[in-house]
Write a protein that holds these residues in place. Structure first.
Motif, mmCIF file in Angstrom:
data_model
loop_
_atom_site.group_PDB
_atom_site.id
_atom_site.type_symbol
_atom_site.label_atom_id
_atom_site.label_comp_id
_atom_site.label_asym_id
_atom_site.label_seq_id
_atom_site.Cartn_x
_atom_site.Cartn_y
_atom_site.Cartn_z
ATOM 1 N N TYR A 221 43.006 -83.538 -87.072
ATOM 2 C CA TYR A 221 43.407 -82.206 -87.511
ATOM 3 C C TYR A 221 42.481 -81.170 -86.875
ATOM 4 O O TYR A 221 41.260 -81.300 -86.941
ATOM 5 N N VAL A 222 43.087 -80.150 -86.287
ATOM 6 C CA VAL A 222 42.334 -79.062 -85.647
ATOM 7 C C VAL A 222 43.013 -77.744 -85.987
ATOM 8 O O VAL A 222 44.121 -77.724 -86.551
ATOM 9 N N GLU A 223 42.364 -76.639 -85.649
ATOM 10 C CA GLU A 223 43.007 -75.350 -85.842
ATOM 11 C C GLU A 223 44.252 -75.258 -84.965
ATOM 12 O O GLU A 223 44.302 -75.828 -83.871
ATOM 13 N N HIS A 224 45.260 -74.553 -85.461
ATOM 14 C CA HIS A 224 46.510 -74.423 -84.722
ATOM 15 C C HIS A 224 46.270 -73.854 -83.324
ATOM 16 O O HIS A 224 45.454 -72.957 -83.125
ATOM 17 N N GLY A 225 46.962 -74.427 -82.360
ATOM 18 C CA GLY A 225 46.839 -74.005 -80.974
ATOM 19 C C GLY A 225 45.816 -74.795 -80.189
ATOM 20 O O GLY A 225 45.761 -74.707 -78.958
ATOM 21 N N LYS A 226 44.986 -75.578 -80.902
ATOM 22 C CA LYS A 226 43.936 -76.345 -80.229
ATOM 23 C C LYS A 226 44.293 -77.831 -80.105
ATOM 24 O O LYS A 226 43.464 -78.628 -79.664
ATOM 25 N N GLU A 227 45.510 -78.197 -80.476
ATOM 26 C CA GLU A 227 45.902 -79.606 -80.464
ATOM 27 C C GLU A 227 45.709 -80.290 -79.113
ATOM 28 O O GLU A 227 45.206 -81.424 -79.063
ATOM 29 N N PRO A 228 46.077 -79.643 -77.978
ATOM 30 C CA PRO A 228 45.891 -80.337 -76.693
ATOM 31 C C PRO A 228 44.429 -80.677 -76.402
ATOM 32 O O PRO A 228 44.151 -81.634 -75.675
ATOM 33 N N ARG A 229 43.508 -79.910 -76.973
ATOM 34 C CA ARG A 229 42.092 -80.144 -76.702
ATOM 35 C C ARG A 229 41.529 -81.308 -77.516
ATOM 36 O O ARG A 229 40.349 -81.644 -77.389
ATOM 37 N N ALA A 230 42.358 -81.949 -78.351
ATOM 38 C CA ALA A 230 41.923 -83.112 -79.125
ATOM 39 C C ALA A 230 42.327 -84.428 -78.474
ATOM 40 O O ALA A 230 42.035 -85.501 -79.012
ATOM 41 N N ALA A 231 42.965 -84.365 -77.320
ATOM 42 C CA ALA A 231 43.481 -85.589 -76.684
ATOM 43 C C ALA A 231 42.357 -86.546 -76.301
ATOM 44 O O ALA A 231 42.467 -87.768 -76.483
ATOM 45 N N TYR A 232 41.268 -86.002 -75.754
ATOM 46 C CA TYR A 232 40.173 -86.886 -75.335
ATOM 47 C C TYR A 232 39.514 -87.538 -76.542
ATOM 48 O O TYR A 232 39.123 -88.710 -76.489
ATOM 49 N N ALA A 233 39.382 -86.806 -77.634
ATOM 50 C CA ALA A 233 38.807 -87.378 -78.855
ATOM 51 C C ALA A 233 39.663 -88.529 -79.359
ATOM 52 O O ALA A 233 39.139 -89.571 -79.798
#
Length: 880
Positions: A221-233
């Protein structure tokens, strides 16, 4: 604020609780200013506890709304409720019984970021180490393990995601305008692992199939709009889960694993069972906003928190004195994971640099403490490099002593025997002793004795007899509270490199040695080798097998021989680093005395030869070219330190190396990989080599043009930040630098994590004037003083990463920190105390700076009402 009472907690005072908690059911009605918490706890008396013994539960800034026993109100004369505790007398004799406690919290005004708080519209908890007591009255200690059922009720706007530990039981409409979600964690856990999150967040989903064939839902779960930046995690999480199965046989045990990234967090991340809460700095990444180091940190910290599922959650620590049992062990595991994912030698070099930069100074100063402390006043102050990093090194030494096979047997026995337990260091070591048949009593001193051992090494070559002797002698200096030290078991990996570059493989006599390791267990031991064909060069403490200081007189020729022929990459780097350190220490002393510096020609030749050696990994060459930091040089000098002299000497050596190798560095500066960005280790190593070469080339050219061109052309954050650092640190007043800083600030004004880099780069720019720049940035109306990341990026970077600016002779840097510590302490004591540790080495400075530092510390001590966190640190610093 919980103020310092002067109470000292002692390991020897441990005793189990009088009552045993069977289960706890929690209901939260979330509201920004008035969250209602109802805690229903089932307990029974521990065997042998009399009926006259009261139940005493922990609290912190709590107000009791109501108290029920077995569903009934009780007379007010039978209990005492204060902000810090709840004491209940004359409890039912029957077992079990139930207490129901209701409290009301204000998450919106909880600036300590401990317990339940609200950040960017999201409800979040942080309960380690003693945050649960800020939610409800409870046994807030790690040896109280029980199962949790949690029901969360929230208004529609806050109810999109209502999360807690364990498996999801269900949810839906609670009443008009409100929703609920219920969770059950079947694995008994202590209160510090409790977690709750509520809010409207973006979601990234995936699955992982375990080795037994179960499918686990993975959610970030991340702030809206930041979902693509969680792919590496997410990718790092899946690799971590697979690695723990392959290497340790540890399978995940719930139906779901969740990570939530928040922007206000005191720590890096938290391993709450099944629901990890992360500082978003260690989740979010893409090429435009995250540098290679960010990707590596995300990978390591995702792994670390996941590995805690077994080393920390399934097996937790009995009390906080055993903190290293979960943290040191899990750091060791995440280091091993990263070594397997990346270059093992380069990863190990980075670990050594970190250990020497942070833990060695801690061991040598007023904040020294054993890996397992025996006393503490504030447990938050023991989340230290000693507990984490040295704790990891101790586990590594167990593996070195026992060997890979017996180490794995010991770990398997530990998992089997203590699953579901709150364990101790003695429990941990007993498993390895039993699995290997080895006596570890002497080795256990690593957990109880503070300080960094020193080992002096001498050698004797007999050309006629073809014998070679290595003599080792150990010593350990007094530390606060420990004036006398017992002899340690120090495992020192070694190699004897012959004149032709091959390694002598004969076994020594005169002391225990196995698999290329000297076992130093006495004050002084001599190891003798026979039939040695030629005078060998000793490479000692290969791989940094023990966290010790080595005192050994080796000629530049011997160090060069090691650097050319050593098969162990870490030892090869260590020889280069020792060579450079020796020169820089001598140059710093000359600069302090106002004398001319000696040429660095030989050192420059070795570094340049390493830089252009294509048989070496680019990442290794980048590490070799990174001269020892000013703090490393200061640590080697030890006392009467003049930071300005060290800076002058190091800058002179950098310039000489840069000029001598200008052609090589110019070529390598253009060697960064082209095309689409990849965060893999090989590409990151190439960028690291190109980046440090750009720095050397810019020094040689004495112009900002190269760095500014790199800044303008950068298509990823790694190169952009490298170029900005060269500009800000080497050409601080240039037009190119001013333009680049403004461009960076404007481009990333809406991205706090990237803007933190902008602050840190400026804070670490060497020079006395940086102090005024930091003051200017702090005074800016857009600077967020409440966000821990932002404060660490500016004040933390300045105090810990800028020796010349912070240690200014007039004391301005110390006064800046003192003011910030006092101000921050009122709202976030943990953050204030951690920033204050930057002054841990103040007594090693020259007398003038010592006095300025002392006055700053006194100003903190005398500032008035301090938290236990800051009071503990400042008093230890002044007392030593």
């Amino acid at each position: 604020m919980r103020t310092d009472t002067g109470h000292v907690f002692k390991l020897t005072d441990y005793k189990p609780t009088d009552f045993v908690v069977e289960r706890i059911d929690l209901t939260f009605e979330l509201d920004p200013k008035a969250t209602i918490v109802v805690s229903r706890v089932i307990l029974h008396r521990r065997e042998g506890v009399g009926t006259d013994v009261p139940l005493v539960l922990d609290g912190d800034e709590l107000t009791l709304d109501s108290l029920l026993i077995d569903g009934m109100e009780i007379d007010a004369s039978l209990y005492d409720a204060t902000p810090d505790s709840l004491t209940i007398r004359e409890l039912p004799e029957s077992a079990p019984f139930e207490i129901t406690v209701t409290t009301t919290l204000s998450p919106e005004t909880n600036t300590k970021l401990m317990g339940l708080y609200r950040t960017s519209g999201v409800y979040c908890t942080q309960c380690e180490s003693e945050g649960f007591r800020r939610i409800t009255y409870f046994y807030d200690r790690p040896d109280v393990l029980t199962v949790y059922t949690v029901t969360i009720i929230a208004a529609k706007d806050d109810a999109k995601h209502l999360l807690s530990n364990g498996n999801f039981l269900g949810g839906g409409n609670y009443d008009e305008g409100r929703h609920f979600a219920a969770w059950f964690d079947p694995h008994p856990k202590p209160a510090y692992l409790f977690a709750l999150v509520g809010g409207d967040l973006g979601l990234v989903e995936d699955t992982f199939t375990t080795m037994s064939g179960r499918e686990v839902a993975l959610k970030i779960y991340v702030e809206h709009g930041k979902e693509p930046r969680a792919a590496y995690a997410m990718d790092a999480l899946k690799r971590s889960m697979k690695w723990d199965e392959d290497v340790y046989g540890r399978e995940y045990d719930l139906d779901i694993f969740q990570i939530v990234a928040v922007s206000d967090f005191n720590m890096g991340a938290m391993e709450n069972k099944g629901l990890n809460v992360f500082n978003d700095k260690y989740v979010l990444a893409d090429p435009e906003t995250a540098a290679d180091a960010d990707y590596a940190n995300i990978e390591a910290i995702i792994a670390h928190e996941y590995f805690h599922n077994w080393t920390g959650n399934r097996i937790t620590c009995r009390d906080w004195f055993q903190l290293c049992l979960k943290e040191g062990l899990t750091v060791y595991r995440d280091h091993a994971f990263s070594a397997d994912q990346r270059s093992a030698p380069v990863k190990r070099i980075a670990e050594i640099r970190l250990l020497k930069a942070h833990q060695f100074p801690e061991d040598a100063g007023p904040l020294a403490h054993p890996v397992r402390p025996e006393t503490y006043r504030e447990i938050n102050n023991f989340y230290t490099a000693t507990v984490y990093e040295k704790g990891s090194e101790v586990v590594r030494m167990i593996r070195t002593i026992l060997g890979v096979e017996d180490f794995r047997k010991g770990m398997d026995l530990y998992f089997e025997r203590h699953d579901g337990d709150a364990a101790t260091i003695e429990d941990f070591l007993a498993c390895f002793a039993e699995a290997s048949g080895r006596d570890l009593k002497q080795f256990a001193l690593w957990y109880s004795q503070a300080g960094t051992p020193s080992v002096s090494v001498s050698s004797e070559w007999n050309e006629t007899k073809k014998t070679f002797k290595v003599t080792l002698e150990q010593s350990l200096a007094p530390t606060p509270g420990q004036s006398r030290k017992a002899l340690m078991h120090i495992p020192l990996a070694y190699g004897l490199i012959l004149p032709d570059g091959t390694e002598f493989e004969g076994q020594p006599t005169g002391g225990e040695a196995s698999d290329g390791v000297f076992h130093l267990t006495k004050r002084k031991q001599t190891f003798s080798f026979s039939n040695v064909p030629g005078r060998p060069v000793v490479s000692i403490n290969r791989g940094f097998s023990a966290p010790v200081n080595i005192a050994m007189e080796q000629s530049p020729e011997d160090l060069a021989h090691i650097s050319r022929h050593e098969s162990d990459g870490v030892a090869r780097w260590q020889a280069l680093n020792d060579y450079a350190t020796r020169h820089l220490v001598a140059a710093s002393r000359l600069a302090r005395d106002g004398r001319n510096l000696m040429p660095a020609g030989d050192l420059a030749d070795v570094l340049i030869a390493t830089a252009k050696d294509d048989t070496l990994e680019p990442a290794f060459r980048a590490q070799a070219l990174a001269l020892p930091a000013e703090s490393d040089i200061a640590r080697e000098i030890g006392s009467n330190i003049d930071p300005d002299a060290i800076h002058t000497a190091r800058e002179a050596v950098l310039a000489e190396v840069a000029r001598a190798g200008q052609e090589v560095f110019t070529t390598l500066a253009a060697s960064a990989p082209k095309g689409a960005y990849s965060p893999d280790a090989a590409a990151a190593g190439q960028r690291a080599l190109a980046g440090i070469s750009m720095s050397y080339a810019s020094i040689a050219e004495a112009t900002a043009e190269r760095a500014k061109a790199a800044f303008n052309a950068a298509d990823n954050m790694t190169v952009l930040a490298q170029a900005l650092q060269v500009l800000a640190h080497q050409f601080p007043g240039s037009d190119e630098t001013r333009e680049a800083l403004e461009t960076f600030r404007t481009r990333y004004a809406d991205n706090p994590l990237v803007l933190d880099k902008w602050y840190s780069i400026q804070a670490m720019a060497p020079g006395a004037e940086t102090c005024e720049r930091v003051e200017e940035l702090l005074a800016s109306p857009v600077f967020d003083h409440t966000n821990p990341n932002r404060m660490r990026s500016l004040v933390g970077a300045f105090t810990a990463g800028n020796p010349t600016g912070f240690n200014r002779a007039d004391g301005a840097g110390y006064r800046l920190l003192a003011r910030q510590v006092v101000e921050i302490d009122g709202r976030n004591p943990q953050l204030a105390a951690r920033l204050l540790t930057a002054m841990r080495s103040w007594r090693s400075l020259e007398p003038g700076r010592q006095e300025q530092a002392r006055l700053a510390l006194l100003s903190i001590r005398d500032a008035g009402k301090l938290s236990a966190d800051v009071s503990d640190i400042v008093e230890r610093m002044l007392a030593a």
